[in-house]
Design a protein around this motif. Structure first.
Motif, PDB file in Angstrom:
ATOM      1  N   PHE A   1      -1.520   9.779  18.029  1.00 30.86           N
ATOM      2  CA  PHE A   1      -0.585   9.627  16.785  1.00 30.86           C
ATOM      3  C   PHE A   1      -0.770   8.104  16.342  1.00 30.86           C
ATOM      4  O   PHE A   1      -0.562   7.356  17.441  1.00 30.86           O
ATOM      5  N   ILE A   2      -1.020   7.889  15.092  1.00 28.72           N
ATOM      6  CA  ILE A   2      -0.879   6.571  14.476  1.00 28.72           C
ATOM      7  C   ILE A   2      -0.192   6.210  13.437  1.00 28.72           C
ATOM      8  O   ILE A   2      -0.012   6.711  12.460  1.00 28.72           O
ATOM      9  N   GLU A   3       0.886   5.159  13.613  1.00 27.28           N
ATOM     10  CA  GLU A   3       1.665   4.808  12.789  1.00 27.28           C
ATOM     11  C   GLU A   3       1.379   3.940  11.645  1.00 27.28           C
ATOM     12  O   GLU A   3       0.204   3.173  11.921  1.00 27.28           O
ATOM     13  N   GLY A   4       1.483   4.513  10.307  1.00 31.59           N
ATOM     14  CA  GLY A   4       1.169   3.647   9.314  1.00 31.59           C
ATOM     15  C   GLY A   4       1.997   2.580   8.728  1.00 31.59           C
ATOM     16  O   GLY A   4       3.229   2.220   9.830  1.00 31.59           O
ATOM     17  N   PRO A   5       2.233   1.989   7.735  1.00 33.62           N
ATOM     18  CA  PRO A   5       3.191   0.757   7.528  1.00 33.62           C
ATOM     19  C   PRO A   5       4.704   1.556   7.374  1.00 33.62           C
ATOM     20  O   PRO A   5       4.651   2.827   7.041  1.00 33.62           O
ATOM     21  N   GLN A   6       5.506   0.618   7.990  1.00 31.79           N
ATOM     22  CA  GLN A   6       6.863   1.012   8.071  1.00 31.79           C
ATOM     23  C   GLN A   6       7.778   0.602   7.135  1.00 31.79           C
ATOM     24  O   GLN A   6       7.665  -0.731   7.005  1.00 31.79           O
ATOM     25  N   PRO A   7       8.715   1.241   6.407  1.00 30.21           N
ATOM     26  CA  PRO A   7       8.908   2.571   6.839  1.00 30.21           C
ATOM     27  C   PRO A   7       7.783   3.565   5.964  1.00 30.21           C
ATOM     28  O   PRO A   7       7.342   3.249   4.785  1.00 30.21           O
ATOM     29  N   ALA A   8       7.277   4.627   6.917  1.00 27.00           N
ATOM     30  CA  ALA A   8       6.162   5.469   6.200  1.00 27.00           C
ATOM     31  C   ALA A   8       6.735   6.347   5.311  1.00 27.00           C
ATOM     32  O   ALA A   8       7.869   6.856   5.419  1.00 27.00           O
ATOM     33  N   LYS A   9       5.881   6.628   4.256  1.00 23.92           N
ATOM     34  CA  LYS A   9       6.125   7.777   3.356  1.00 23.92           C
ATOM     35  C   LYS A   9       6.209   9.061   3.913  1.00 23.92           C
ATOM     36  O   LYS A   9       6.962  10.058   3.443  1.00 23.92           O
TER      37      LYS A   9
ATOM     38  N   GLU B   1     -10.681   9.338   7.155  1.00 23.00           N
ATOM     39  CA  GLU B   1      -9.596  10.210   6.111  1.00 23.00           C
ATOM     40  C   GLU B   1      -8.449   9.537   6.691  1.00 23.00           C
ATOM     41  O   GLU B   1      -7.429   9.044   5.767  1.00 23.00           O
ATOM     42  N   ALA B   2      -8.011   9.445   8.175  1.00 21.90           N
ATOM     43  CA  ALA B   2      -6.862   9.017   8.675  1.00 21.90           C
ATOM     44  C   ALA B   2      -6.553   7.739   8.071  1.00 21.90           C
ATOM     45  O   ALA B   2      -5.352   7.301   7.851  1.00 21.90           O
ATOM     46  N   ALA B   3      -7.691   6.829   8.183  1.00 22.34           N
ATOM     47  CA  ALA B   3      -7.270   5.281   7.808  1.00 22.34           C
ATOM     48  C   ALA B   3      -6.811   5.141   6.217  1.00 22.34           C
ATOM     49  O   ALA B   3      -6.125   4.348   5.875  1.00 22.34           O
ATOM     50  N   TYR B   4      -7.546   6.024   5.402  1.00 23.82           N
ATOM     51  CA  TYR B   4      -7.076   5.934   3.973  1.00 23.82           C
ATOM     52  C   TYR B   4      -5.646   6.486   3.826  1.00 23.82           C
ATOM     53  O   TYR B   4      -4.919   6.010   3.089  1.00 23.82           O
ATOM     54  N   PHE B   5      -5.370   7.440   4.740  1.00 22.49           N
ATOM     55  CA  PHE B   5      -3.893   7.980   4.556  1.00 22.49           C
ATOM     56  C   PHE B   5      -2.938   6.923   4.902  1.00 22.49           C
ATOM     57  O   PHE B   5      -1.958   6.909   4.033  1.00 22.49           O
ATOM     58  N   ARG B   6      -3.504   5.912   5.823  1.00 19.27           N
ATOM     59  CA  ARG B   6      -2.559   4.868   6.012  1.00 19.27           C
ATOM     60  C   ARG B   6      -2.350   3.982   5.258  1.00 19.27           C
ATOM     61  O   ARG B   6      -1.428   3.466   5.015  1.00 19.27           O
ATOM     62  N   GLN B   7      -3.599   3.773   4.523  1.00 20.94           N
ATOM     63  CA  GLN B   7      -3.394   2.756   3.545  1.00 20.94           C
ATOM     64  C   GLN B   7      -2.473   3.097   2.308  1.00 20.94           C
ATOM     65  O   GLN B   7      -1.896   2.151   1.830  1.00 20.94           O
ATOM     66  N   LEU B   8      -2.443   4.506   2.129  1.00 15.57           N
ATOM     67  CA  LEU B   8      -1.503   4.897   1.089  1.00 15.57           C
ATOM     68  C   LEU B   8       0.107   4.986   1.562  1.00 15.57           C
ATOM     69  O   LEU B   8       0.848   5.214   0.928  1.00 15.57           O
ATOM     70  N   GLY B   9       0.475   4.570   2.999  1.00 16.30           N
ATOM     71  CA  GLY B   9       1.680   4.545   3.410  1.00 16.30           C
ATOM     72  C   GLY B   9       2.127   5.512   4.367  1.00 16.30           C
ATOM     73  O   GLY B   9       3.300   5.630   4.645  1.00 16.30           O
TER      74      GLY B   9
END
Length: 313
Positions: free
Chosen positions: A91-99, A118-126
């Protein structure tokens, strides 16, 4: 009459031997071995002798390993199947608060490290991301794979974990076997993801077996039907009835379907069938002209990111 009896006996012997060989192939196709030093080859990468050998004897497939780890901080999560297998996820948290949270499911013979880009790009999207090793893959327990049928339970376990953490905007992403497991899991377990992203799902398990046989220049029909049948017998389910394209009718959330024009494992007619059957009006099909059965993010990054970015807006 004597000639007919002899011919009948020869046919019966041939039939029995053929089915033993095909049942053995089904076993080999769904069982992995602990051999981290052995590199699995795709059938299309083998030479003539190697192809002939696997036609007769099958091939031992090594259990996949996680070759990379996330560059971002992550939490290792363990889930347990009804049969007692322990599954491992990151489990990797994205920017908070996450979308929201995107759960990523890899393909047959891969592992949760495969969709790290793919996961890295999803985190870029928030978004937060959760990557899971299916049973018999990576660091998860087990050595038997059902090509998506029983892996649907793994999808449910991952979804339930994310939901139990309080996250409600859940998106499911899957590649190949991962996509078919999503198609089965959503209606079977009444999951309620916000959206789904399906990359190169096969239409039926028989189609998936057929494409593998074509890759080693074996006739797909009727051998694929027999291999599929024996695989189901060995694992205790009706494998010819495993039809992700049919399950697509019960997908009623926005769906993005991706396919590679050069794919020799999933045919265009399969992709069109899945897309036509998707039970949502909010569906998109994106075809990647330069890709085969591989990561679209890695191989046509700009087009994939643009398509995913628009879909998640």
């Amino acid at each position: 009459m004597r000639l007919l009896k002899r011919a009948g006996k020869i046919f019966l012997v041939f039939f029995l031997i053929s089915n033993v060989i095909l049942a053995f192939h089904a076993w080999k196709f769904t069982h992995f071995y602990d051999d981290a030093h052995h590199a699995n080859k795709r059938p299309e990468q083998m030479n003539g002798w190697e192809k002939a050998r696997i036609i007769l004897f099958g091939v031992n497939l090594s259990k996949s390993v996680n070759s990379n780890r996330p560059a971002a901080p992550y939490k290792t999560v363990y889930l347990q199947t009804k049969s007692g297998l322990r599954l491992e996820g990151w489990f990797i948290e994205g920017p908070q608060p996450a979308k929201g949270t995107v759960i990523l499911f890899h393909g047959y013979g891969a592992s949760k490290s495969s969709p790290l880009p793919e996961a890295a790009y999803f985190r870029q999207l928030g978004y937060n991301t959760f990557l899971l090793d299916f049973r018999a893959h990576g660091n998860s327990e087990g050595h038997v794979c059902s090509i998506g049928y029983k892996e649907a339970e793994d999808v449910k376990l991952a979804y339930d974990y994310v939901y139990s953490c309080g996250y409600r905007h859940i998106i499911l992403w899957g590649m190949s076997m991962g996509a078919t497991a999503i198609l089965k899991a959503v209606p079977q377990y009444r999951l309620q993801p916000e959206k789904v992203i399906l990359e190169a799902p096969f239409a039926t398990l028989t189609d998936a077996v057929k494409s593998r046989m074509w890759a080693v220049h074996m006739p797909g029909t009727p051998l694929a039907q027999l291999v599929t049948f024996w695989g189901g017998v060995e694992q205790g389910f009706w494998a010819p009835g495993f039809k992700p394209a049919e399950y697509a009718k019960d997908i009623h959330v926005p769906a993005l379907l991706c396919w590679g024009r050069k794919d020799i494992r999933v045919m265009e007619h399969e992709t069109r069938s899945v897309f036509a059957n998707l039970g949502t009006a909010q569906k998109q099909l994106v075809i990647f002209e330069q890709c085969g059965h591989q990561s679209f993010c890695r191989n046509e990054a700009a087009k994939w990111k643009a398509a995913v970015g628009r879909f998640l807006q």
